[in-house]
Write a protein that holds these residues in place. Structure first.
Motif, PDB file in Angstrom:
ATOM      1  N   PHE A  63       1.072  -0.855  -0.116  1.00 32.92           N
ATOM      2  CA  PHE A  63       0.417   0.209   0.333  1.00 32.92           C
ATOM      3  C   PHE A  63       0.657   0.977  -0.143  1.00 32.92           C
ATOM      4  O   PHE A  63       1.276   1.935   1.019  1.00 32.92           O
ATOM      5  CB  PHE A  63      -0.563  -0.024   1.434  1.00 32.92           C
ATOM      6  N   HIS A  64       1.202   1.467  -1.164  1.00 34.39           N
ATOM      7  CA  HIS A  64       2.239   2.620  -1.753  1.00 34.39           C
ATOM      8  C   HIS A  64       1.743   4.166  -1.392  1.00 34.39           C
ATOM      9  O   HIS A  64       2.348   4.680  -1.198  1.00 34.39           O
ATOM     10  CB  HIS A  64       3.372   2.401  -2.746  1.00 34.39           C
ATOM     11  N   ARG A  65       0.053   4.120  -0.302  1.00 34.01           N
ATOM     12  CA  ARG A  65      -0.215   5.524  -0.904  1.00 34.01           C
ATOM     13  C   ARG A  65      -0.820   5.511   1.021  1.00 34.01           C
ATOM     14  O   ARG A  65      -1.379   6.583   1.183  1.00 34.01           O
ATOM     15  CB  ARG A  65      -0.686   5.851  -1.765  1.00 34.01           C
ATOM     16  N   ALA A  66      -0.852   4.929   1.819  1.00 38.87           N
ATOM     17  CA  ALA A  66      -1.293   4.340   3.321  1.00 38.87           C
ATOM     18  C   ALA A  66      -0.789   5.719   3.941  1.00 38.87           C
ATOM     19  O   ALA A  66       0.169   5.653   3.956  1.00 38.87           O
ATOM     20  CB  ALA A  66      -1.268   3.530   3.520  1.00 38.87           C
ATOM     21  N   GLN A  67      -1.474   5.663   4.395  1.00 41.86           N
ATOM     22  CA  GLN A  67      -1.784   6.215   6.612  1.00 41.86           C
ATOM     23  C   GLN A  67      -0.644   5.934   6.521  1.00 41.86           C
ATOM     24  O   GLN A  67      -0.586   4.608   6.513  1.00 41.86           O
ATOM     25  CB  GLN A  67      -2.351   7.558   6.498  1.00 41.86           C
ATOM     26  N   PRO A  68       0.357   6.156   7.637  1.00 42.19           N
ATOM     27  CA  PRO A  68       0.872   5.675   8.590  1.00 42.19           C
ATOM     28  C   PRO A  68       0.319   4.958   9.520  1.00 42.19           C
ATOM     29  O   PRO A  68      -1.209   4.953  10.244  1.00 42.19           O
ATOM     30  CB  PRO A  68       1.816   7.009   9.753  1.00 42.19           C
ATOM     31  N   SER A  69       0.456   3.860  10.162  1.00 45.38           N
ATOM     32  CA  SER A  69      -0.293   2.338  10.558  1.00 45.38           C
ATOM     33  C   SER A  69      -0.953   3.369  11.669  1.00 45.38           C
ATOM     34  O   SER A  69      -0.503   3.701  13.286  1.00 45.38           O
ATOM     35  CB  SER A  69       0.573   2.039  11.418  1.00 45.38           C
ATOM     36  N   LYS A  70      -1.542   2.562  12.062  1.00 46.72           N
ATOM     37  CA  LYS A  70      -2.659   3.069  13.254  1.00 46.72           C
ATOM     38  C   LYS A  70      -3.725   1.470  13.601  1.00 46.72           C
ATOM     39  O   LYS A  70      -3.728   0.629  12.627  1.00 46.72           O
ATOM     40  CB  LYS A  70      -4.340   3.326  12.279  1.00 46.72           C
ATOM     41  N   LEU A  71      -3.957   0.863  14.898  1.00 46.94           N
ATOM     42  CA  LEU A  71      -4.311   0.304  15.301  1.00 46.94           C
ATOM     43  C   LEU A  71      -5.761   0.330  15.368  1.00 46.94           C
ATOM     44  O   LEU A  71      -6.565  -1.035  15.688  1.00 46.94           O
ATOM     45  CB  LEU A  71      -3.132   0.041  16.646  1.00 46.94           C
ATOM     46  N   SER A  72      -6.651   1.205  15.187  1.00 46.55           N
ATOM     47  CA  SER A  72      -8.362   1.360  15.708  1.00 46.55           C
ATOM     48  C   SER A  72      -8.405   2.179  14.462  1.00 46.55           C
ATOM     49  O   SER A  72      -8.164   3.312  14.084  1.00 46.55           O
ATOM     50  CB  SER A  72      -8.657   2.040  16.538  1.00 46.55           C
ATOM     51  N   VAL A  73      -9.776   1.436  13.349  1.00 48.65           N
ATOM     52  CA  VAL A  73      -9.799   2.470  11.942  1.00 48.65           C
ATOM     53  C   VAL A  73     -11.276   2.543  11.994  1.00 48.65           C
ATOM     54  O   VAL A  73     -11.932   1.237  12.690  1.00 48.65           O
ATOM     55  CB  VAL A  73      -8.351   2.012  11.242  1.00 48.65           C
ATOM     56  N   LEU A  74     -10.925   3.151  11.358  1.00 53.24           N
ATOM     57  CA  LEU A  74     -13.254   3.150  10.973  1.00 53.24           C
ATOM     58  C   LEU A  74     -12.892   3.120   9.457  1.00 53.24           C
ATOM     59  O   LEU A  74     -12.503   3.247   8.627  1.00 53.24           O
ATOM     60  CB  LEU A  74     -13.137   4.842  10.690  1.00 53.24           C
ATOM     61  N   PRO A  75     -13.526   1.430   9.344  1.00 55.23           N
ATOM     62  CA  PRO A  75     -13.718   0.819   7.997  1.00 55.23           C
ATOM     63  C   PRO A  75     -14.627   1.403   7.170  1.00 55.23           C
ATOM     64  O   PRO A  75     -15.128   1.745   7.599  1.00 55.23           O
ATOM     65  CB  PRO A  75     -13.700  -1.420   8.493  1.00 55.23           C
ATOM     66  N   PHE A  76     -14.016   0.913   5.751  1.00 52.48           N
ATOM     67  CA  PHE A  76     -14.898   1.382   4.883  1.00 52.48           C
ATOM     68  C   PHE A  76     -16.661   0.884   4.997  1.00 52.48           C
ATOM     69  O   PHE A  76     -17.179   1.732   4.876  1.00 52.48           O
ATOM     70  CB  PHE A  76     -15.438   0.761   3.500  1.00 52.48           C
ATOM     71  N   LEU A  77     -16.457  -0.079   5.250  1.00 58.85           N
ATOM     72  CA  LEU A  77     -18.487  -0.782   5.492  1.00 58.85           C
ATOM     73  C   LEU A  77     -18.429  -1.158   6.603  1.00 58.85           C
ATOM     74  O   LEU A  77     -19.341  -1.596   7.282  1.00 58.85           O
ATOM     75  CB  LEU A  77     -18.267  -1.858   5.457  1.00 58.85           C
ATOM     76  N   ASP A  78     -17.958   0.355   8.245  1.00 57.86           N
ATOM     77  CA  ASP A  78     -18.512  -0.130   9.257  1.00 57.86           C
ATOM     78  C   ASP A  78     -18.320   1.720   9.772  1.00 57.86           C
ATOM     79  O   ASP A  78     -17.887   2.240   8.714  1.00 57.86           O
ATOM     80  CB  ASP A  78     -18.143  -0.714  10.326  1.00 57.86           C
ATOM     81  N   THR A  79     -19.148   1.512  10.599  1.00 60.44           N
ATOM     82  CA  THR A  79     -19.354   3.178  11.254  1.00 60.44           C
ATOM     83  C   THR A  79     -19.040   2.944  12.529  1.00 60.44           C
ATOM     84  O   THR A  79     -18.613   3.938  13.407  1.00 60.44           O
ATOM     85  CB  THR A  79     -21.052   3.871  11.606  1.00 60.44           C
ATOM     86  N   SER A  80     -18.326   1.612  12.758  1.00 58.67           N
ATOM     87  CA  SER A  80     -17.857   1.762  14.203  1.00 58.67           C
ATOM     88  C   SER A  80     -15.943   1.870  14.027  1.00 58.67           C
ATOM     89  O   SER A  80     -15.598   0.821  12.974  1.00 58.67           O
ATOM     90  CB  SER A  80     -18.099   0.761  15.237  1.00 58.67           C
ATOM     91  N   PRO A  81     -15.528   2.532  14.929  1.00 63.07           N
ATOM     92  CA  PRO A  81     -14.447   2.076  15.038  1.00 63.07           C
ATOM     93  C   PRO A  81     -13.816   0.486  15.281  1.00 63.07           C
ATOM     94  O   PRO A  81     -14.480  -0.275  15.784  1.00 63.07           O
ATOM     95  CB  PRO A  81     -12.746   2.644  16.011  1.00 63.07           C
ATOM     96  N   ARG A  82     -12.559   0.060  14.789  1.00 61.83           N
ATOM     97  CA  ARG A  82     -12.677  -1.169  14.491  1.00 61.83           C
ATOM     98  C   ARG A  82     -10.500  -1.758  14.957  1.00 61.83           C
ATOM     99  O   ARG A  82     -10.533  -0.488  14.111  1.00 61.83           O
ATOM    100  CB  ARG A  82     -12.892  -2.318  13.610  1.00 61.83           C
ATOM    101  N   GLY A  83     -10.380  -2.818  15.807  1.00 59.46           N
ATOM    102  CA  GLY A  83      -9.365  -2.351  15.356  1.00 59.46           C
ATOM    103  C   GLY A  83      -8.093  -3.626  13.965  1.00 59.46           C
ATOM    104  O   GLY A  83      -9.021  -3.798  13.286  1.00 59.46           O
ATOM    105  N   VAL A  84      -7.295  -3.066  13.772  1.00 64.27           N
ATOM    106  CA  VAL A  84      -6.942  -2.553  12.617  1.00 64.27           C
ATOM    107  C   VAL A  84      -6.921  -4.263  11.711  1.00 64.27           C
ATOM    108  O   VAL A  84      -7.234  -4.276  10.871  1.00 64.27           O
ATOM    109  CB  VAL A  84      -5.582  -2.449  11.973  1.00 64.27           C
ATOM    110  N   PHE A  85      -6.693  -5.470  12.302  1.00 57.67           N
ATOM    111  CA  PHE A  85      -6.521  -6.766  12.205  1.00 57.67           C
ATOM    112  C   PHE A  85      -7.632  -7.124  11.913  1.00 57.67           C
ATOM    113  O   PHE A  85      -7.772  -8.189  11.447  1.00 57.67           O
ATOM    114  CB  PHE A  85      -5.496  -7.376  13.312  1.00 57.67           C
ATOM    115  N   SER A  86      -9.012  -6.937  12.524  1.00 59.29           N
ATOM    116  CA  SER A  86     -10.067  -6.825  11.886  1.00 59.29           C
ATOM    117  C   SER A  86     -10.937  -6.332  10.688  1.00 59.29           C
ATOM    118  O   SER A  86     -12.320  -6.781  10.753  1.00 59.29           O
ATOM    119  CB  SER A  86     -10.985  -7.016  13.210  1.00 59.29           C
TER     120      SER A  86
END
Length: 159
Positions: free
Chosen positions: A60-83
């Motif tokens: 992912f050459h244009r990704a932001q720096p790592s985050k352990l909690s993200v708001l995924p495209f298909l949800d409205t709740s923050p999730r752990g990045v590994f999920s």
């Protein structure tokens, strides 16, 4: 321990910006494109033509720096990045299963791309239904979003 990967090629797609890129290969917006393998790796493509699908592993050459909690495209709740399949990860590695149309020397014509143009390719593996398809699998929190990826496009949240 240092782990260093070098690209073996580049992925060519019609997606020049995140805003028009699908979030998964199953999307209605996925597209045809090409995978260009560096000539020094061309011999490694022998026998690939017998597979209908390939697993592309890329950076992912244009990704932001790592985050352990993200708001995924298909949800409205923050999730752990590994999920999630979010690109902002400790190691920004992506994978997509694409259809293989044809091979011409070191250039693979593929379908169902959901990858930005000029993405560095790290590896290719064959998709083997006996190994890779698990009809009994359960998709965790994604189950509530089943089918939504077909209509969802990316945005700038991970760039």
């Amino acid at each position: 321990m240092d782990i260093i990967y070098r690209p073996i090629g580049i992925i060519r797609s019609p997606f020049k910006t995140l805003s028009d890129m699908p979030v998964q290969p199953v999307s209605d917006a996925s597209a045809n494109g090409f995978v260009e393998i560096d000539p020094q790796y061309q011999e490694g493509l022998r026998d690939v033509e017998g597979f209908s699908h390939l697993i592309l592993i890329y950076h992912f050459h244009r990704a932001q720096p790592s985050k352990l909690s993200v708001l995924p495209f298909l949800d409205t709740s923050p999730r752990g990045v590994f999920s999630t399949r979010a690109p902002s990860r400790p190691n920004p590695i992506g994978l997509s299963i694409v259809g293989l149309r044809e091979i011409n020397k070191n250039r693979l014509s593929v379908t169902q791309l959901d990858i930005l143009d000029e993405t560095p390719l790290i590896d290719i593996k064959p998709y083997v239904p006996e190994f890779d398809a698990h009809p009994e699998a359960y998709g965790g929190w994604f189950e509530r979003s089943r089918g939504a990826a077909r209509k969802k496009l990316s945005d700038d949240r991970f760039e």
